[in-house]
Design a protein around this motif. Sequence first.
Motif, PDB file in Angstrom:
ATOM      1  N   VAL A   1      29.043   6.517   1.581  1.00 34.12           N
ATOM      2  CA  VAL A   1      28.779   7.330   0.391  1.00 34.12           C
ATOM      3  C   VAL A   1      29.808   8.454   0.302  1.00 34.12           C
ATOM      4  O   VAL A   1      30.159   8.907  -0.778  1.00 34.12           O
ATOM      5  CB  VAL A   1      27.343   7.889   0.433  1.00 34.12           C
ATOM      6  CG1 VAL A   1      27.088   8.850  -0.720  1.00 34.12           C
ATOM      7  CG2 VAL A   1      26.329   6.743   0.379  1.00 34.12           C
ATOM      8  N   SER A   2      30.348   8.878   1.445  1.00 31.90           N
ATOM      9  CA  SER A   2      31.376   9.921   1.445  1.00 31.90           C
ATOM     10  C   SER A   2      32.660   9.444   0.765  1.00 31.90           C
ATOM     11  O   SER A   2      33.392  10.252   0.175  1.00 31.90           O
ATOM     12  CB  SER A   2      31.670  10.388   2.874  1.00 31.90           C
ATOM     13  OG  SER A   2      31.931   9.295   3.727  1.00 31.90           O
ATOM     14  N   LYS A   3      32.938   8.162   0.816  1.00 31.20           N
ATOM     15  CA  LYS A   3      34.095   7.608   0.091  1.00 31.20           C
ATOM     16  C   LYS A   3      33.886   7.761  -1.417  1.00 31.20           C
ATOM     17  O   LYS A   3      34.771   8.215  -2.156  1.00 31.20           O
ATOM     18  CB  LYS A   3      34.289   6.123   0.446  1.00 31.20           C
ATOM     19  CG  LYS A   3      35.359   5.397  -0.375  1.00 31.20           C
ATOM     20  CD  LYS A   3      35.414   3.923   0.010  1.00 31.20           C
ATOM     21  CE  LYS A   3      36.315   3.127  -0.935  1.00 31.20           C
ATOM     22  NZ  LYS A   3      37.749   3.456  -0.758  1.00 31.20           N
ATOM     23  N   ALA A   4      32.684   7.400  -1.872  1.00 32.78           N
ATOM     24  CA  ALA A   4      32.357   7.551  -3.290  1.00 32.78           C
ATOM     25  C   ALA A   4      32.347   9.024  -3.697  1.00 32.78           C
ATOM     26  O   ALA A   4      32.732   9.373  -4.816  1.00 32.78           O
ATOM     27  CB  ALA A   4      31.003   6.910  -3.588  1.00 32.78           C
ATOM     28  N   ALA A   5      31.924   9.897  -2.781  1.00 25.21           N
ATOM     29  CA  ALA A   5      31.891  11.333  -3.073  1.00 25.21           C
ATOM     30  C   ALA A   5      33.291  11.865  -3.352  1.00 25.21           C
ATOM     31  O   ALA A   5      33.480  12.742  -4.212  1.00 25.21           O
ATOM     32  CB  ALA A   5      31.262  12.089  -1.905  1.00 25.21           C
ATOM     33  N   GLU A   6      34.287  11.340  -2.658  1.00 24.00           N
ATOM     34  CA  GLU A   6      35.654  11.785  -2.894  1.00 24.00           C
ATOM     35  C   GLU A   6      36.142  11.352  -4.273  1.00 24.00           C
ATOM     36  O   GLU A   6      36.872  12.085  -4.945  1.00 24.00           O
ATOM     37  CB  GLU A   6      36.572  11.251  -1.789  1.00 24.00           C
ATOM     38  CG  GLU A   6      36.256  11.884  -0.439  1.00 24.00           C
ATOM     39  CD  GLU A   6      37.217  11.490   0.665  1.00 24.00           C
ATOM     40  OE1 GLU A   6      38.076  10.613   0.429  1.00 24.00           O
ATOM     41  OE2 GLU A   6      37.120  12.059   1.765  1.00 24.00           O
ATOM     42  N   LEU A   7      35.710  10.185  -4.705  1.00 22.02           N
ATOM     43  CA  LEU A   7      36.068   9.728  -6.051  1.00 22.02           C
ATOM     44  C   LEU A   7      35.361  10.560  -7.113  1.00 22.02           C
ATOM     45  O   LEU A   7      35.963  10.958  -8.119  1.00 22.02           O
ATOM     46  CB  LEU A   7      35.711   8.249  -6.206  1.00 22.02           C
ATOM     47  CG  LEU A   7      36.503   7.276  -5.328  1.00 22.02           C
ATOM     48  CD1 LEU A   7      35.899   5.877  -5.392  1.00 22.02           C
ATOM     49  CD2 LEU A   7      37.960   7.240  -5.768  1.00 22.02           C
ATOM     50  N   VAL A   8      34.075  10.858  -6.898  1.00 23.00           N
ATOM     51  CA  VAL A   8      33.325  11.690  -7.828  1.00 23.00           C
ATOM     52  C   VAL A   8      33.944  13.089  -7.913  1.00 23.00           C
ATOM     53  O   VAL A   8      34.073  13.670  -9.004  1.00 23.00           O
ATOM     54  CB  VAL A   8      31.839  11.775  -7.429  1.00 23.00           C
ATOM     55  CG1 VAL A   8      31.103  12.814  -8.270  1.00 23.00           C
ATOM     56  CG2 VAL A   8      31.170  10.414  -7.569  1.00 23.00           C
ATOM     57  N   SER A   9      34.359  13.641  -6.788  1.00 20.17           N
ATOM     58  CA  SER A   9      35.009  14.958  -6.776  1.00 20.17           C
ATOM     59  C   SER A   9      36.292  14.933  -7.589  1.00 20.17           C
ATOM     60  O   SER A   9      36.577  15.866  -8.352  1.00 20.17           O
ATOM     61  CB  SER A   9      35.319  15.383  -5.333  1.00 20.17           C
ATOM     62  OG  SER A   9      34.149  15.660  -4.616  1.00 20.17           O
ATOM     63  N   ALA A  10      37.067  13.880  -7.420  1.00 21.62           N
ATOM     64  CA  ALA A  10      38.335  13.772  -8.148  1.00 21.62           C
ATOM     65  C   ALA A  10      38.096  13.704  -9.656  1.00 21.62           C
ATOM     66  O   ALA A  10      38.784  14.371 -10.440  1.00 21.62           O
ATOM     67  CB  ALA A  10      39.094  12.537  -7.675  1.00 21.62           C
ATOM     68  N   TYR A  11      37.100  12.927 -10.064  1.00 22.28           N
ATOM     69  CA  TYR A  11      36.820  12.819 -11.501  1.00 22.28           C
ATOM     70  C   TYR A  11      36.140  14.083 -12.045  1.00 22.28           C
ATOM     71  O   TYR A  11      36.286  14.415 -13.227  1.00 22.28           O
ATOM     72  CB  TYR A  11      35.962  11.581 -11.775  1.00 22.28           C
ATOM     73  CG  TYR A  11      36.752  10.298 -11.741  1.00 22.28           C
ATOM     74  CD1 TYR A  11      37.880  10.135 -12.547  1.00 22.28           C
ATOM     75  CD2 TYR A  11      36.393   9.243 -10.901  1.00 22.28           C
ATOM     76  CE1 TYR A  11      38.625   8.960 -12.514  1.00 22.28           C
ATOM     77  CE2 TYR A  11      37.125   8.071 -10.857  1.00 22.28           C
ATOM     78  CZ  TYR A  11      38.246   7.933 -11.664  1.00 22.28           C
ATOM     79  OH  TYR A  11      38.985   6.769 -11.639  1.00 22.28           O
ATOM     80  N   THR A  12      35.416  14.789 -11.192  1.00 21.33           N
ATOM     81  CA  THR A  12      34.831  16.067 -11.620  1.00 21.33           C
ATOM     82  C   THR A  12      35.931  17.072 -11.922  1.00 21.33           C
ATOM     83  O   THR A  12      35.833  17.856 -12.879  1.00 21.33           O
ATOM     84  CB  THR A  12      33.886  16.625 -10.535  1.00 21.33           C
ATOM     85  OG1 THR A  12      32.837  15.687 -10.305  1.00 21.33           O
ATOM     86  CG2 THR A  12      33.272  17.949 -10.970  1.00 21.33           C
TER      87      THR A  12
END
Length: 420
Positions: free
Chosen positions: A111-122
């Motif tokens: 889930v931390s991998k997805a969190a990095e993508l969400v952070s980038a798009y945020t």
Amino acid sequence: MYTYEHSVQLDTSRCTGCTTCLRRCPTEAIRIHDGHAIINQERCIDCGECIRVCPHNAKKAVCSKLDSMERFKWKIALPAPTLYGQFENLDDVNFVLDGLKKIGFDDVFEVSKAAELVSAYTRTYLKTDGIKTPVISSACPVVVRLIGLRFPSLNDNLLKMLPPMEVAARLARERAKEKHPEFADDEIGVCFISPCPAKASYVKNGFADYKSLVDEVVSISDIYFLLINEMKQDAEPEILSESGRIGIGWASSGGESTAVFNEGYLAADGIENVNRVLDQIENGNIPPLKFIELNACTGGCVGGAMTMQNPFIAKARLHSLKRYLPVSLNSLSKEEKEYIPESYFFNDLPIYNPISRLSDSMAESMRMMADIQKLRKGLPGIDCGSCGAPTCRAFAEDVIKGLADVKDCIICECLRRKEE
């Protein structure tokens, strides 16, 4: 009629009616009647605060067991980054991920991998013109439900981006289908390893028009001992980790905020602090900010009711673990930074009846409000909880709604008998 399925439940056989949970519930969802607590399902936000404070362990989080994944041919684990902070002397998350495969999962997607993508798009989203600020993170389902029930005027401030758990579920399914096209969609099972009951409720109920891609939610506390037996650090683990400091940082308060690379942010944790911040935002009594991260649990997700370790110890362990990691392993290309894929958004928020609404009729609401204020003035005002309500104001509202009798106030009744 649709019924919201909760993951926080009460064991009345253990409850003594001690009022500890009554005083701490952030939405005043608990009353004491007939010698035990009663939870108002419409007000409950599954924050788990009653689980944490109950001295008799009468509240519990209910979620799936690991054997519920046996019905799938291909089993995928989605470990929350909080899981890494549960283990002493852990210096490589691959021991945890490899352990998950050893206990029966076919694949692991962090889930931390997805969190990095969400952070980038945020970060991309915050640069968009015309957005309503401060933008409030929607990653914590407790906060989203709390806003819908107590602060509906802030709905437009919520970031309508799917939480990392859901992004991870989608990407994990896509990877599984690519590698194993022989499996049908319903033969691929996704299991989220969760620190809190709110995530289990999110999966059970969906999110407005969005149906979760997670099949089962298992608690960290259930997985912990299984992993301990398999995490033998004398053998080299399989290299499975695909995330860095940013993704793992989401486990504790402030991790999501610092990942947006913007100084105009605020991070608050603990349900009482969250309530206070939301109240200040609604009243306009807060400095100009771009982004606000709110976590219902103390310390962030590390303080979830389904974890094993003290949140501050877990936070310190994660800090040590992150020290030698790269900042991120999931940065976006220049083209990807220009727009956010539609698959990262949800369209609608759940519709809740605000708990402050007394009636659908404005005239009736005004009449009831006047009656509540009148009754409230005649109450002692000490918020003792002896009536079974958390405050005198809540008790007055219960009486006017016909849910309680004014004689339930012990102090008022004693005074009345003295006068007689």
